[in-house]
Structure formats: C-alpha cells, structure tokens
Design a protein around this motif. Structure first.
Motif, short mmCIF file in Angstrom:
data_model
loop_
_atom_site.label_atom_id
_atom_site.label_comp_id
_atom_site.label_asym_id
_atom_site.label_seq_id
_atom_site.Cartn_x
_atom_site.Cartn_y
_atom_site.Cartn_z
N VAL A 59 0.82 -1.21 0.00
CA VAL A 59 0.00 0.00 0.00
C VAL A 59 0.86 1.26 0.00
N LYS A 60 2.11 1.14 0.50
CA LYS A 60 2.93 2.34 0.66
C LYS A 60 3.50 2.88 -0.64
N HIS A 73 -4.54 8.72 -0.48
CA HIS A 73 -5.58 7.70 -0.24
C HIS A 73 -6.96 8.28 -0.52
N GLY A 90 -6.30 -1.42 9.58
CA GLY A 90 -5.42 -1.06 10.71
C GLY A 90 -4.79 0.28 10.40
N TYR A 91 -3.78 0.64 11.20
CA TYR A 91 -3.05 1.86 10.90
C TYR A 91 -1.58 1.72 11.27
N GLY A 92 -0.77 2.44 10.48
CA GLY A 92 0.65 2.59 10.81
C GLY A 92 0.87 4.08 10.98
N THR A 93 0.87 4.79 9.86
CA THR A 93 0.83 6.25 9.92
C THR A 93 -0.58 6.77 10.09
N GLY A 94 -1.57 5.96 9.64
CA GLY A 94 -2.96 6.40 9.61
C GLY A 94 -3.36 6.97 8.25
N GLY A 95 -2.44 6.95 7.30
CA GLY A 95 -2.75 7.52 5.98
C GLY A 95 -3.91 6.81 5.30
N GLN A 128 4.15 -5.95 12.11
CA GLN A 128 5.06 -4.98 11.48
C GLN A 128 4.30 -4.04 10.57
N GLY A 129 4.62 -2.75 10.68
CA GLY A 129 3.95 -1.75 9.83
C GLY A 129 2.79 -1.07 10.53
N TRP A 130 2.30 -1.67 11.61
CA TRP A 130 1.23 -1.08 12.40
C TRP A 130 1.79 -0.30 13.58
N SER A 160 -0.02 -7.81 8.94
CA SER A 160 -1.04 -6.77 9.12
C SER A 160 -2.29 -7.12 8.31
N PRO A 178 -2.55 -4.90 3.35
CA PRO A 178 -1.55 -3.91 2.95
C PRO A 178 -0.34 -4.42 2.16
N ASP A 179 0.04 -5.70 2.33
CA ASP A 179 1.24 -6.14 1.60
C ASP A 179 1.24 -7.65 1.38
N TYR A 188 7.83 -11.60 4.80
CA TYR A 188 7.91 -12.09 6.19
C TYR A 188 8.56 -13.46 6.31
N1 PMP Z 1 0.55 -2.71 7.08
C1 PMP Z 1 1.83 -2.63 6.69
C2 PMP Z 1 2.59 -3.91 6.47
C3 PMP Z 1 2.43 -1.37 6.54
O1 PMP Z 1 3.73 -1.31 6.17
C4 PMP Z 1 1.67 -0.20 6.80
C5 PMP Z 1 2.30 1.14 6.66
N2 PMP Z 1 3.27 1.45 7.65
C6 PMP Z 1 0.35 -0.33 7.21
C7 PMP Z 1 -0.17 -1.61 7.32
C8 PMP Z 1 -0.50 0.85 7.61
O2 PMP Z 1 -0.76 1.79 6.64
P1 PMP Z 1 -0.90 3.33 6.99
O3 PMP Z 1 0.49 3.85 7.23
O4 PMP Z 1 -1.51 3.92 5.77
O5 PMP Z 1 -1.74 3.50 8.20
#
Ligand code: PMP
Length: 356
Positions: free
Chosen positions: A51-52, A161, A184-189, A245-247, A294, A320-321, A326
């Motif tokens: 997604v990134k 997004h 879910g969220y990592g950055t929340g984008g 990872q990523g969250w 994630s 997301p990926d 992994y």
């Molecule tokens: N899952 C994975 C594996 C990610 O790398 C990310 C981004 N860091 C996310 C989910 C979350 O996406 P977002 O940053 O848009 O919230």
C-alpha cells in the motif's frame, strides 16, 4: 467452462510508477461465514507490493510540484520497511538518492530489498523503538540538507488515499452494498484518506479500525504529546513492542490524529498478533491469497465483524502487503525447509527418486 483468455491492458506504461494503484477487491470464497460476503483489497498488486507505493509516489511528486525537493537532492525517511521499499522504487525510477533509517528489529528481507532497489539503510537501536529511527532521519536531514519525507506528519500521505484508494473502493462497490470497511493503521494515511472519501460518498459504510491488542494506544484513550511540527514528543505510555510490522508505532501519528478528531471510525477492535498470523496462513492455504501479518490481522477483525453482521452484509478488509516480506519472521516459523513425516511417506510411496 471454456478456457480463460486475456486481452492485455489496452495501454503501455511510460514508467513503473504509472502502475501504482487500482488494486483489486477480491471475494473470499471458502473461509468466510455463509451469511455475509467478504472482500479483500489486495495492495500487494502494487509494483513494489504494498500500500505504501501510493504514499511514496505522492510524497515525492507533491514535493517536486511545490519545489520542496530539488533535482538530485537526497531523500531520507524513517520506515519500518514498506515505505522504504516504495520510496526506493520511486527514487530509483526518478533518479533521487535515498537513505532510510530503520530499527534493527524489522525483518532482514526488508532492508535487503531496499538496498537491492538502490537505497542506503542506516540501522538504529531497537531499544530506541520507532522514535529512535525517526529522530535519526531528522538529524541526518538537518545535518546534510536532505529532504525528509515525513510520512507520519505530511498531508501528502492521507491525500493520496483520498484520491486513489478511497475512489477505487467507491467505484468498485458502486450500486452495491458496502456495510463495513476494515483497516489497521501505521501512519494512519490509509484510514484518514479513505475515510474522508467514504464519509462523503458512502456515509452508511461503517469504518472499523484495529490496532495490536498489546499496543492498543488509541483504545487507551491517552492522548499524544507533540512538538510544534506535530511530531511526537514522547513515546506513548500504552505502547509495547508487537508482532504486527507496519502497524502502530510507539506514538499516535499526526496523520492518524485527524481520524481520531473527526470520528472517522465507528468501532475500534484490537487484535492479537498470533490471531492475525493464523488468519494470514488461512488466507494463503485456503484462499490462495498471500498477505503479511497486518493483512492477516485486519482479516481477523473482518471475520469477527462477519460473525455478528446481519445476513447479506458486505465487508471489505484491507490487505496492505505480501506475505513474501515475512519469510524470516514468526509468520513462517512452522513452515519447514525439509520434508515432514507426511512428505517423507509420500516420497517412499513410489520407488524412484528418494533422497538419502
Ligand atoms: N501494514 C503494513 C505492512 C504497513 O507497512 C503499513 C504502513 N506502515 C500499514 C499496514 C499501515 O498503513 P498506513 O500507514 O496507511 O496507516
């Protein structure tokens, strides 16, 4: 059933970057409850497989447009992997040098992928968590005059997004029910951008947000202290290292804060990492859909929602990926290299070609 055929895409592409987005929503056919319909949006179809890629492209192109990024200037960012891989692809395609800072705890294949894509990776101590790698990126940018991508604060993150992921969902479900969207969220984008679009055009869709059960920083109700730029001033007290990872970094990102302040989600359901991994394995082995931890965790929550949703409900979960990211992590810990007893027995069930 006749043989399947394909027609090509009806276009050629001027750059790898033009293939980002327009990822498919795919129905779950075997492992979802019968009374609902569940789809997943598979972001692994992006060219660097997450997604990134979307955010990486927009951070660079928005900065090019308004002159924040000069031709040939070095780009630097703190990232747990997928943003780094996306940025490495974008910087390689456009000719910018890239330096990534990353805590040493993230999977080995991520750093090797970034280096393969031409980036330099500077590792930071795992004890310093997300904030450590973030502060290292800032320090490098200030010292060397580099462009800091700032994925956790920049408006270019949620904006892409709102302009791509959200409209894709709205177009793919036009005229159809879409009762729940789960992320879910990592950055929340992802949540902030898609929620802007859904709230405007599909206000009936319930948005379900999730986070790691052992790092439920949003559920804790404790706010984030920030500096003047919106960056975190302190590690969040409810944070603990988690396996998704990523969250959820160890702070509430400014990009996510918009979702919290605007009520961009209707429910917040924490999920345990091992549940997410179990569902990622089931998605792969029983649906042929390969996603990371994630994605499995988001799907675990979608399955909880599905169990209690009214008959006929339609649910969409973000993946997301790809799971391939992994191979060296606990997601694959029970996947052997050698043959197990069943495979040995299969080998012996015919006379030829047995190994010593
Ligand atoms: N899952 C994975 C594996 C990610 O790398 C990310 C981004 N860091 C996310 C989910 C979350 O996406 P977002 O940053 O848009 O919230």
């Amino acid at each position: 059933m006749s043989i399947r055929s394909t027609e090509g895409r009806g276009q050629r592409y001027d750059s790898i970057l033009d293939t980002i987005g327009n990822t498919p929503c795919i129905r779950i056919n075997r492992i979802a409850p019968d009374h609902v319909t569940v789809y997943v949006k598979a972001e692994a179809f992006n060219p660097a497989a997450s997604v990134k890629d979307r955010l990486a492209l927009n951070i660079i192109e928005a900065a090019e447009r308004d002159g924040r990024l000069a031709p040939g200037q070095t780009v630097v960012e703190a990232t747990s992997g997928n943003t780094g891989i996306g940025l490495a692809m974008v910087c390689a395609a456009k000719g910018y040098p890239l330096v990534v800072t990353m805590a040493e705890s993230f999977s080995i294949e991520r750093r090797r992928l970034m280096r393969f894509l031409g980036a330099r990776v500077v590792l930071t101590p795992k004890e310093e968590k997300g904030l450590g790698m973030y502060r290292k990126a800032k320090e490098l940018a200030e010292t060397h005059g580099w462009f800091l991508a700032s994925q956790f604060e920049t408006a270019d993150n949620a904006d892409i997004h709102e302009h791509t992921t959200g409209p894709e969902i709205i177009a793919d479900f036009a005229g159809e029910r879409l009762d729940y969207w789960v992320t879910g969220y990592g950055t929340g984008g992802t949540v902030t951008g898609v929620a802007r679009a859904l709230r405007r055009e599909r206000p009936e869709t319930r948005i379900v947000l999730t986070e790691p059960a052992n790092a439920a920083i949003v559920s804790s109700g404790v706010g984030q202290e920030r500096d003047g730029m919106g960056a975190p001033a302190l590690s969040h007290p409810a944070f603990e290292p988690h396996p998704i990872q990523g969250w959820t970094p160890d702070f509430i990102p400014l990009v996510l804060q918009e979702s919290l302040d605007n009520g961009f989600y209707d429910e917040l359901i924490p999920v345990a990492g091992p549940d997410g991994m179990a569902w990622a394995r089931r998605l792969a082995a029983e649906e042929g859909i390969f996603t990371g931890v994630s994605g499995g965790s988001t799907f675990a929550v979608a399955m909880q929602v599905a169990e209690r949703a009214e008959p006929g409900s339609v649910i969409l979960a973000m993946l997301p990926d790809t799971g391939e990211r992994y191979l060296s992590t606990p997601l694959f810990e029970n996947i052997a290299e050698g043959m197990n007893d069943e495979e040995e027995a299969l080998s012996r069930s015919t006379p030829g070609y047995q190994i010593g």
